[in-house]
Design a protein around this motif. Structure first.
Motif, PDB file in Angstrom:
ATOM      1  N   HIS A  64      -7.163 -15.096  17.968  1.00 20.95           N
ATOM      2  CA  HIS A  64      -7.229 -13.654  17.690  1.00 20.95           C
ATOM      3  C   HIS A  64      -6.670 -13.331  16.301  1.00 20.95           C
ATOM      4  N   LEU A  65      -6.831 -14.253  15.370  1.00 21.01           N
ATOM      5  CA  LEU A  65      -6.470 -14.011  13.977  1.00 21.01           C
ATOM      6  C   LEU A  65      -7.582 -13.224  13.291  1.00 21.01           C
ATOM      7  N   ARG A  66      -7.242 -12.616  12.169  1.00 17.88           N
ATOM      8  CA  ARG A  66      -8.231 -11.922  11.353  1.00 17.88           C
ATOM      9  C   ARG A  66      -8.228 -12.541   9.955  1.00 17.88           C
ATOM     10  N   SER A  67      -9.310 -13.245   9.630  1.00 21.47           N
ATOM     11  CA  SER A  67      -9.476 -13.883   8.314  1.00 21.47           C
ATOM     12  C   SER A  67      -8.278 -14.759   7.964  1.00 21.47           C
ATOM     13  N   ALA A  68      -8.076 -15.793   8.777  1.00 22.22           N
ATOM     14  CA  ALA A  68      -7.010 -16.753   8.482  1.00 22.22           C
ATOM     15  C   ALA A  68      -7.349 -17.504   7.203  1.00 22.22           C
ATOM     16  N   GLN A  69      -6.345 -17.753   6.387  1.00 19.92           N
ATOM     17  CA  GLN A  69      -6.548 -18.403   5.098  1.00 19.92           C
ATOM     18  C   GLN A  69      -5.714 -19.686   5.010  1.00 19.92           C
ATOM     19  N   THR A  70      -4.866 -19.783   4.008  1.00 19.85           N
ATOM     20  CA  THR A  70      -4.133 -21.017   3.724  1.00 19.85           C
ATOM     21  C   THR A  70      -2.985 -21.260   4.697  1.00 19.85           C
ATOM     22  N   LEU A  71      -2.832 -22.522   5.072  1.00 18.79           N
ATOM     23  CA  LEU A  71      -1.681 -22.984   5.840  1.00 18.79           C
ATOM     24  C   LEU A  71      -0.953 -24.022   4.999  1.00 18.79           C
ATOM     25  N   ILE A  72       0.372 -23.902   4.880  1.00 22.33           N
ATOM     26  CA  ILE A  72       1.168 -24.913   4.179  1.00 22.33           C
ATOM     27  C   ILE A  72       2.338 -25.338   5.050  1.00 22.33           C
ATOM     28  N   ALA A  73       2.757 -26.585   4.893  1.00 16.48           N
ATOM     29  CA  ALA A  73       3.931 -27.098   5.596  1.00 16.48           C
ATOM     30  C   ALA A  73       5.174 -26.819   4.748  1.00 16.48           C
ATOM     31  N   VAL A  74       6.211 -26.273   5.377  1.00 15.25           N
ATOM     32  CA  VAL A  74       7.463 -26.007   4.661  1.00 15.25           C
ATOM     33  C   VAL A  74       8.608 -26.876   5.171  1.00 15.25           C
ATOM     34  N   ALA A  75       8.416 -27.477   6.347  1.00 12.55           N
ATOM     35  CA  ALA A  75       9.391 -28.388   6.944  1.00 12.55           C
ATOM     36  C   ALA A  75       8.685 -29.077   8.110  1.00 12.55           C
ATOM     37  N   PRO A  76       9.231 -30.171   8.628  1.00 14.69           N
ATOM     38  CA  PRO A  76       8.584 -30.807   9.785  1.00 14.69           C
ATOM     39  C   PRO A  76       8.417 -29.817  10.934  1.00 14.69           C
ATOM     40  N   GLY A  77       7.181 -29.654  11.390  1.00 11.44           N
ATOM     41  CA  GLY A  77       6.911 -28.751  12.505  1.00 11.44           C
ATOM     42  C   GLY A  77       6.993 -27.282  12.174  1.00 11.44           C
ATOM     43  N   GLY A 120      -6.708 -10.653   6.935  1.00  8.91           N
ATOM     44  CA  GLY A 120      -7.189  -9.450   7.620  1.00  8.91           C
ATOM     45  C   GLY A 120      -6.095  -8.492   8.036  1.00  8.91           C
ATOM     46  N   ARG A 121      -4.871  -8.990   8.151  1.00  6.89           N
ATOM     47  CA  ARG A 121      -3.737  -8.115   8.490  1.00  6.89           C
ATOM     48  C   ARG A 121      -2.721  -8.044   7.352  1.00  6.89           C
ATOM     49  N   GLN A 122      -3.069  -8.593   6.190  1.00  8.94           N
ATOM     50  CA  GLN A 122      -2.266  -8.487   4.969  1.00  8.94           C
ATOM     51  C   GLN A 122      -0.844  -9.008   5.151  1.00  8.94           C
ATOM     52  N   ARG A 123      -0.735 -10.192   5.770  1.00  8.07           N
ATOM     53  CA  ARG A 123       0.606 -10.687   6.077  1.00  8.07           C
ATOM     54  C   ARG A 123       0.651 -12.210   6.070  1.00  8.07           C
ATOM     55  N   ILE A 124       1.885 -12.729   6.140  1.00 10.44           N
ATOM     56  CA  ILE A 124       2.126 -14.165   6.237  1.00 10.44           C
ATOM     57  C   ILE A 124       2.892 -14.422   7.535  1.00 10.44           C
ATOM     58  N   LEU A 125       2.421 -15.401   8.291  1.00 13.77           N
ATOM     59  CA  LEU A 125       3.060 -15.783   9.540  1.00 13.77           C
ATOM     60  C   LEU A 125       3.811 -17.097   9.359  1.00 13.77           C
ATOM     61  N   GLU A 126       4.917 -17.228  10.062  1.00 17.58           N
ATOM     62  CA  GLU A 126       5.605 -18.514  10.158  1.00 17.58           C
ATOM     63  C   GLU A 126       5.277 -19.104  11.518  1.00 17.58           C
ATOM     64  N   LEU A 127       4.845 -20.350  11.513  1.00 20.42           N
ATOM     65  CA  LEU A 127       4.471 -21.054  12.739  1.00 20.42           C
ATOM     66  C   LEU A 127       5.424 -22.222  12.938  1.00 20.42           C
ATOM     67  N   LYS A 128       5.996 -22.310  14.146  1.00 22.95           N
ATOM     68  CA  LYS A 128       6.959 -23.367  14.435  1.00 22.95           C
ATOM     69  C   LYS A 128       6.589 -24.076  15.716  1.00 22.95           C
ATOM     70  N   HIS A 129       6.795 -25.392  15.708  1.00 26.76           N
ATOM     71  CA  HIS A 129       6.594 -26.166  16.924  1.00 26.76           C
ATOM     72  C   HIS A 129       7.767 -25.904  17.869  1.00 26.76           C
ATOM     73  N   ARG A 130       7.436 -25.658  19.112  1.00 26.57           N
ATOM     74  CA  ARG A 130       8.454 -25.348  20.118  1.00 26.57           C
ATOM     75  C   ARG A 130       8.685 -26.605  20.960  1.00 26.57           C
ATOM     76  N   PRO A 131       9.879 -27.169  20.935  1.00 28.40           N
ATOM     77  CA  PRO A 131      10.138 -28.364  21.738  1.00 28.40           C
ATOM     78  C   PRO A 131       9.905 -28.092  23.220  1.00 28.40           C
ATOM     79  N   HIS A 132       9.509 -29.125  23.934  1.00 28.17           N
ATOM     80  CA  HIS A 132       9.252 -28.989  25.362  1.00 28.17           C
ATOM     81  C   HIS A 132      10.507 -28.503  26.084  1.00 28.17           C
ATOM     82  N   GLY A 133      10.307 -27.602  27.025  1.00 30.58           N
ATOM     83  CA  GLY A 133      11.412 -27.096  27.819  1.00 30.58           C
ATOM     84  C   GLY A 133      12.050 -25.840  27.263  1.00 30.58           C
ATOM     85  N   ILE A 134      11.592 -25.388  26.080  1.00 27.75           N
ATOM     86  CA  ILE A 134      12.168 -24.173  25.481  1.00 27.75           C
ATOM     87  C   ILE A 134      11.176 -23.027  25.600  1.00 27.75           C
TER      88      ILE A 134
END
Length: 285
Positions: free
Chosen positions: A250-263, A271-285
């Motif tokens: 349900h993203l709107r016009s997703a563009q560049t993804l860059i890695a800033v740290a492991p995970g 499409g929403r004029q913003r930057i998202l931070e995406l993080k891997h969530r360890p199992h059980g959290i």
């Protein structure tokens, strides 16, 4: 003036019939982003019109492109306090950024314009280019792809200042990425597929049937693919086992993804004029 009863009934029937058709576009527009169970996201920057490309320089500073055409495009730099400042302007659809040497390489998608190298407050042209969108570096070579009919996948060698063509005849080439082991991938947005470049022989089809695949990133987690669709776009991950996972939807016009740290990653959602931070969530959290 009060409408006769038969006209009021007719109007009510029309509204009932039209409601589903109106509700669906509204649902697509406002439905929030959803993440896979093992991942979580948050908004870290807002109100960046035409946000497109992201890159970190060797000092870890974040650079952001605004993809305006006709000389109105800009490159922003994020300061330590989170504020943004313009460090380069006068560009035409700057749609690619990549950490390169001691600075950041900048592409321009609109016409025959130089690919640039931004270092601090200085900018210099690297070489002539034509409708370049995605760019990537393996630390030595700079790879780039042309977003046009019969576009090319090309490579720049800084030691000789030569540009060689790796593949030609592409339709709307958008993204390119190179992995740590030397594998090179690219997208053809119009055809909805991802291919792996082969030095000899036909390139390998990696994934097809995608919704306007735009940006690519090869990381330790696998091959990331963002869909540049106005509605219902996804961020996908082709993991090392070859399984395609939907990480965000349900993203709107997703563009560049860059890695800033492991995970941990940053994603430009134009499409929403913003930057998202995406993080891997360890199992059980």
């Amino acid at each position: 003036m009060r409408l006769p009863l038969r006209y009021r009934r007719w109007l009510l029937c029309c509204l009932v019939l039209l409601a589903p058709g109106l509700a669906y576009p509204a649902w697509r527009h406002f439905y929030p982003v959803m993440s896979a169970p093992d991942w979580q996201y948050r908004v870290v920057q807002t109100d960046i019109a035409r946000v497109s490309a992201l890159a970190l320089d060797t000092q870890g500073r974040l650079y952001i492109s605004q993809e305006f055409a006709n000389g109105e495009g800009t490159i922003l730099k994020q300061n330590s306090d989170g504020s943004l400042e313009t460090v380069l302007h006068g560009l035409s659809k700057p749609d690619g950024l990549a950490s390169y040497g001691d600075g950041v390489a900048v592409s321009q998608e609109s016409g025959q314009l130089s690919l640039l190298l931004l270092q601090g407050d200085k900018v210099e042209p690297l070489f002539a280019s034509d409708n370049v969108e995605g760019i990537a570096s393996d630390g030595h070579y700079l790879y780039f792809i042309e977003d046009k009919q019969r576009g090319r996948l090309r490579r720049y060698d800084p030691s000789t200042a030569q540009v060689v063509t790796l593949r030609e005849g592409l339709e709307e080439g958008e993204g390119v990425t190179v992995c740590a082991d030397g594998r090179l991938f690219y997208t053809e947005k119009k055809k909805g597929w991802i291919k792996q470049w082969q030095a000899s022989g036909e390139d390998t089809l990696v994934q097809a049937g995608l919704n306007q695949p735009g940006f690519l990133l090869c990381s330790a987690d696998g091959l990331w693919i963002s869909e540049d669709s106005t509605h219902m776009a996804r961020l996908l991950l082709l993991d090392p086992r070859g399984q395609l996972q939907v990480i965000l939807q349900h993203l709107r016009s997703a563009q560049t993804l860059i890695a800033v740290a492991p995970g941990r990653y940053l994603l430009a959602e134009q499409g929403r004029q913003r930057i998202l931070e995406l993080k891997h969530r360890p199992h059980g959290i």
